[in-house]
Motif scaffolding. Structure first.
Motif: not given
Length: 324
Positions: A95, A98, A132
């Motif tokens: 995460l 990202i 995600a």
């Protein structure tokens, strides 16, 4: 391609044919010339590729046919028709990674490790993987996995590791079933001259990103090593191939107690020695090389894309305690 819009002249310097063109004809000729020049400029101007075109470029470097049969590689999220102007490379699709890609404005995140290697029954945002997936889709960021195909390919993870350690004539530990003779998992090669295990371990430590776990070594610190086997990522399934290669030392990650202990018991005169490194660190080395390789392919195809390597350290360990 440049186009010559001026015709040949006659000997007195006037336009061929004997008559000067009218003002309207001259203006039309000028406009046509501008149109042609504009078309040529458009052809020469690098263009942002679509995600579909990015997939073709990635396939040229790291074919999916090189992936192990248990692996899951390729496009995880994203629309092939979407334009891509920024690409980020990372080891893990965490995460945090990202979020870094989204904040930078990347339309494509390429990670070495898969997000969905094992089957899932939900991608609800109440789960980590679901969060995600939602973040990727809602931000318009595509996710592409290049895993064991990136390990096996020429210029892949283990090739980069072998090059960084100065190995000569490196060859795969196990040849790819669907690739070239120089493609496959792991590499084995030779140093220009023998060095002590302690000095070589220091070299390994020096080329890797700094992580909490450091580097663990099994073997005689003063023992001489020259033939080196490497495997970026977890490589304890390759001990038979390492022994068959007559390597003096094996550099890999995630060496568990029992496989490492059994390898020591099965060793000949203590060899191969073992050097255990961080999984993340051993594979991070590939990212700058992969980014450069993809950039070269895209430039050759006339595409203009900004490529960056993630700065997020996704190694899961934060600190370590040692004796003394």
């Amino acid at each position: 391609m440049d186009t010559d819009v001026t015709g040949p002249e006659n000997h007195d310097g006037g336009p061929r044919g004997g008559e000067a063109p009218s003002g309207r004809e001259a203006a039309a000729s000028d406009e046509a010339g501008k149109d042609e020049a504009g078309k040529d400029a458009a052809v020469r101007q690098p263009q942002a590729p679509t995600l579909g075109e990015m997939l073709l470029a990635v396939e040229e470097l790291w074919p999916e046919s090189l992936a192990e049969n248990w692996d899951e590689v390729g496009l995880v999220a994203g629309h092939p028709s979407a334009p891509v102007t920024k690409v980020m490379f990372a080891v893990d699709p965490t995460l945090e990674v990202i979020e870094e890609a989204v904040e930078w404005g990347a339309e494509l995140l390429i990670t070495h490790h898969p997000l969905l290697l094992k089957g899932v029954t939900t991608v609800a945002a109440t789960t980590p993987k679901g969060r995600a997936v939602h973040r990727l889709i809602e931000s318009g960021t595509a996710l592409l996995t290049v895993h064991t195909n990136g390990d096996s390919a020429v210029g892949g993870v283990s090739d980069v590791l072998a090059d960084a350690l100065g190995l000569q004539d490196a060859a795969p530990l196990t040849v790819a079933a669907n690739g070239l003779p120089e493609e496959g998992i792991g590499r084995v090669g030779d140093l220009p001259e023998a060095v002590s295990l302690g000095d070589f371990a220091a070299r390994v430590f020096g080329i890797l990103p700094s992580v909490a776990g450091g580097v663990r070594v099994s073997g005689d610190k003063d023992g001489l090593v020259r033939r080196i086997a490497v495997c970026g990522g977890a490589g304890d399934s390759l001990f038979n191939e390492v022994r068959a290669s007559n390597a003096d030392v094996y550099v890999t990650a995630d060496l568990r107690h029992h496989p490492a202990s059994e390898a020591r018991e099965a060793s000949l005169n203590g060899r191969p020695y073992l050097i255990d490194v961080s999984h993340f660190a051993s594979e991070w080395l590939w990212l700058p090389a992969a980014a450069a390789a993809l950039g070269n392919v895209l430039a050759d195809q006339g595409h203009d894309v900004e490529i960056r390597v993630s700065t997020t350290n996704s190694d899961p360990w934060d600190f370590i305690l040692t004796p003394g």
